[in-house]
Structure formats: C-alpha cells, structure tokens
Design a protein around this motif. Structure first.
Motif, short mmCIF file in Angstrom:
data_model
loop_
_atom_site.label_atom_id
_atom_site.label_comp_id
_atom_site.label_asym_id
_atom_site.label_seq_id
_atom_site.Cartn_x
_atom_site.Cartn_y
_atom_site.Cartn_z
N THR A 102 -2.19 -15.47 -1.22
CA THR A 102 -2.96 -16.42 -2.02
C THR A 102 -2.27 -17.78 -2.05
O THR A 102 -2.93 -18.83 -1.93
CB THR A 102 -3.14 -15.90 -3.45
OG1 THR A 102 -3.97 -14.73 -3.42
CG2 THR A 102 -3.77 -16.95 -4.34
N LEU A 103 -0.95 -17.79 -2.19
CA LEU A 103 -0.23 -19.06 -2.25
C LEU A 103 -0.21 -19.75 -0.89
O LEU A 103 -0.17 -20.99 -0.83
CB LEU A 103 1.19 -18.84 -2.77
CG LEU A 103 1.28 -18.40 -4.23
CD1 LEU A 103 2.74 -18.26 -4.66
CD2 LEU A 103 0.54 -19.37 -5.14
N ARG A 104 -0.22 -18.99 0.19
CA ARG A 104 -0.34 -19.62 1.51
C ARG A 104 -1.69 -20.33 1.62
O ARG A 104 -1.77 -21.46 2.11
CB ARG A 104 -0.23 -18.56 2.62
CG ARG A 104 1.12 -17.93 2.75
CD ARG A 104 1.18 -17.04 3.99
NE ARG A 104 2.12 -15.95 3.77
CZ ARG A 104 1.85 -14.67 3.98
NH1 ARG A 104 0.65 -14.31 4.44
NH2 ARG A 104 2.76 -13.74 3.77
N THR A 105 -2.74 -19.66 1.16
CA THR A 105 -4.07 -20.27 1.20
C THR A 105 -4.13 -21.52 0.34
O THR A 105 -4.69 -22.55 0.75
CB THR A 105 -5.12 -19.25 0.73
OG1 THR A 105 -5.10 -18.10 1.60
CG2 THR A 105 -6.51 -19.86 0.73
N VAL A 106 -3.54 -21.45 -0.84
CA VAL A 106 -3.53 -22.60 -1.76
C VAL A 106 -2.79 -23.77 -1.14
O VAL A 106 -3.25 -24.92 -1.19
CB VAL A 106 -2.88 -22.21 -3.10
CG1 VAL A 106 -2.58 -23.45 -3.94
CG2 VAL A 106 -3.79 -21.27 -3.87
N SER A 107 -1.64 -23.51 -0.53
CA SER A 107 -0.86 -24.58 0.09
C SER A 107 -1.64 -25.26 1.21
O SER A 107 -1.63 -26.49 1.33
CB SER A 107 0.46 -24.02 0.63
OG SER A 107 1.21 -25.02 1.28
N ARG A 108 -2.32 -24.48 2.00
CA ARG A 108 -3.10 -25.06 3.10
C ARG A 108 -4.34 -25.80 2.57
O ARG A 108 -4.73 -26.84 3.11
CB ARG A 108 -3.49 -23.98 4.11
CG ARG A 108 -2.28 -23.36 4.81
CD ARG A 108 -2.69 -22.41 5.92
NE ARG A 108 -1.54 -21.73 6.51
CZ ARG A 108 -0.71 -22.28 7.38
NH1 ARG A 108 -0.92 -23.53 7.78
NH2 ARG A 108 0.32 -21.61 7.87
N ARG A 109 -4.93 -25.27 1.52
CA ARG A 109 -6.08 -25.96 0.92
C ARG A 109 -5.66 -27.30 0.35
O ARG A 109 -6.33 -28.32 0.53
CB ARG A 109 -6.69 -25.08 -0.17
CG ARG A 109 -7.95 -25.67 -0.80
CD ARG A 109 -8.47 -24.77 -1.91
NE ARG A 109 -8.77 -23.44 -1.41
CZ ARG A 109 -8.44 -22.31 -2.03
NH1 ARG A 109 -7.76 -22.37 -3.16
NH2 ARG A 109 -8.78 -21.15 -1.52
N GLN A 110 -4.52 -27.33 -0.33
CA GLN A 110 -4.02 -28.59 -0.86
C GLN A 110 -3.61 -29.54 0.27
O GLN A 110 -3.75 -30.76 0.14
CB GLN A 110 -2.84 -28.33 -1.79
CG GLN A 110 -3.23 -27.67 -3.09
CD GLN A 110 -2.05 -27.48 -4.02
OE1 GLN A 110 -1.07 -26.83 -3.69
NE2 GLN A 110 -2.14 -28.06 -5.20
N GLY A 111 -3.14 -28.97 1.35
CA GLY A 111 -2.82 -29.80 2.51
C GLY A 111 -4.04 -30.48 3.08
O GLY A 111 -4.00 -31.67 3.43
N ARG A 112 -5.15 -29.75 3.14
CA ARG A 112 -6.40 -30.34 3.65
C ARG A 112 -6.87 -31.47 2.74
O ARG A 112 -7.32 -32.52 3.21
CB ARG A 112 -7.50 -29.27 3.77
CG ARG A 112 -7.24 -28.21 4.82
CD ARG A 112 -8.51 -27.45 5.17
NE ARG A 112 -9.15 -26.84 4.02
CZ ARG A 112 -8.87 -25.62 3.56
NH1 ARG A 112 -7.93 -24.89 4.13
NH2 ARG A 112 -9.52 -25.12 2.51
N ALA A 113 -6.79 -31.25 1.43
CA ALA A 113 -7.22 -32.28 0.49
C ALA A 113 -6.34 -33.53 0.61
O ALA A 113 -6.84 -34.66 0.61
CB ALA A 113 -7.17 -31.74 -0.94
N PRO A 134 -5.26 -22.01 11.43
CA PRO A 134 -6.45 -21.76 10.59
C PRO A 134 -6.17 -22.14 9.14
O PRO A 134 -5.16 -21.77 8.57
CB PRO A 134 -6.65 -20.24 10.74
CG PRO A 134 -6.02 -19.90 12.05
CD PRO A 134 -4.83 -20.81 12.18
N GLY A 135 -7.06 -22.91 8.57
CA GLY A 135 -6.87 -23.34 7.19
C GLY A 135 -6.15 -24.66 7.06
O GLY A 135 -6.09 -25.23 5.97
N GLY A 136 -5.58 -25.18 8.15
CA GLY A 136 -4.89 -26.44 8.10
C GLY A 136 -3.40 -26.28 7.87
O GLY A 136 -2.89 -25.18 7.67
N ALA A 137 -2.68 -27.39 7.86
CA ALA A 137 -1.23 -27.38 7.68
C ALA A 137 -0.88 -27.24 6.19
O ALA A 137 -1.67 -27.57 5.31
CB ALA A 137 -0.63 -28.67 8.23
#
Length: 238
Positions: A102-113, A134-137
C-alpha cells in the motif's frame, strides 16, 4: 544565510501535489489508539522523522545529486543515460525499503501528482529520465528532480523532504484529534532541530551508492497502512 524562496514554495503544504490528502499513517494510528493527544503525536512525528523521513530525504537528495551536472560521472554526453540508470537504481532500492504494498502505491501516486505540478512549472526539467515503472516513479525521486530544476542544493532537497514527512501528519492531527492548531505548530517548532539534523544526515548519505542509502523501517506503520487501505470510510488516502 537566507532561505531560498523556492525552498519555501516546494515545502509549502499548498504546493499542488496532493499532500493534503494524506495523513502519513496518522489516521490508522489514531484509530488504533496509539496516538491520542499532543504528547503521543510528538512521539509519532519523531518516529516518522527517524524512519520514513530519513529514507525519503536521502533518496530525494540522491536524485537531486544525480540530476546536477558534474556531481555524478563525467562527460555531458553520457549524462542523460547515467541519470536514467541512477534513477532506476534508486527506484528499485526505495521499493525494497517500502515493505507495505500500500505504501509503495501511495509513494508512486504522490510521485505522479508531484510530477504533474513539476512539468507545469519546469517543463525543461529532466523528468523524462525517471523510470517508466507501472504507477510512476516514487515521490522522493520526483522531488529530487524538482529541487534540482529549482536550483536548490542537496541539503535544501533533504530539508524539503524531511519537513514534509512531519508537517502533513501534524496537520492531520488537528483534524483527527481536534488538537489546538497553535499547540501543534509549537510542536513542529520543537522538532525543527531534529528535522534539520535528519536532513543533514540524509544529504551526507546521498554520496553513497543506492544500495547503501538509509533503510530505517517502521513495521507497525506498514501494518497500519495495510489495514487502513481496507477501510470503506476514511478522511485521508493514507
């Protein structure tokens, strides 16, 4: 020495990168009864700074270091390829240090933003060298490139990263616990030296290869993150 205005801009919670939507794990900690008042919030923030704060700041500083000409390798012709390779290594290593999916996903989502904001403000920055995973950096890598584009130093970069790990959770504490915002701001002031120390440690660590960067962990925060992701109703995304 005067603080650069761009450092203040990037550290500002109003920077359009979606940080306000995240509690840094505080919402789950409050629900579990582990944070209940100002004193326990202080303990939470200090722990977050020593773990996620140190790791994120070190990786952001390492990304900034890689993006600044002349700090990694030699020769401008090989610079872009070397930057892309370094960023890819940093992404893999940060993934390994983020145990909770979940935290990996959150980090990548915040990276995209953060990347969307960065591209709008600094369209000529080296964002094209970020890994196409996938999901961005991861967010710290994007932050490092933003700070490089803004002309900030490695220490400035680490400071922005470390500062962000505590201010977001502190603001969430006001909403989640109904704390006095003046007292919460006083708490952040009391943590300023620790934040600066963490940033200095992270900036020094950025000289190391990616596999030797800090790997401080918080297993309970990882568990809380996975539980929080299952909630149907919540105030914050993480």
């Amino acid at each position: 020495m005067a603080t650069p205005s761009l450092l203040l801009l990037l550290a500002d919670g109003r920077f359009p990168a979606g940080a306000h939507a995240h509690s840094g794990g505080l919402e789950a900690a409050v629900a579990a009864g582990r944070v209940t008042d100002l004193a326990s919030l202080e303990e939470f923030l200090a722990g977050r700074l020593a773990t996620a704060g140190l790791v994120g700041a070190a990786f952001a500083a390492a990304a900034q270091r890689a993006a600044v000409p002349g700090t990694v390798g030699a020769g401008e012709s090989a610079g872009t390829a070397m930057l892309a390779t370094t960023l890819a290594q940093l992404d893999v290593e940060l993934d390994a240090r983020t145990a909770a999916p979940t935290l990996r996903t959150v980090s990548r989502r915040q990276g995209r933003a953060l990347l969307r904001a960065g591209r709008a403000i600094w369209p000529d920055a080296l964002f094209g060298d970020l890994p196409t995973t996938p999901g961005g950096a991861h967010q710290p890598l994007v932050l490092g490139l933003l700070c490089a584009a803004a002309g900030l130093s490695r220490l400035d970069t680490a400071t922005v990263a470390a500062y962000g790990t505590v201010t977001g959770a502190a603001s969430a504490g006001v909403r989640l616990l109904g704390l006095d915002p003046y007292q919460v701001q006083a708490l952040l002031v009391s943590l300023a030296d620790a934040c600066d120390g963490t940033a200095a440690d992270a900036a020094r660590a950025a000289d190391d290869p990616p596999e030797r960067l800090p790997a401080a962990a918080a297993p309970l925060a990882d568990i809380h993150a996975e539980i929080h992701a299952t909630w149907e109703v919540r105030l914050f995304a993480s």
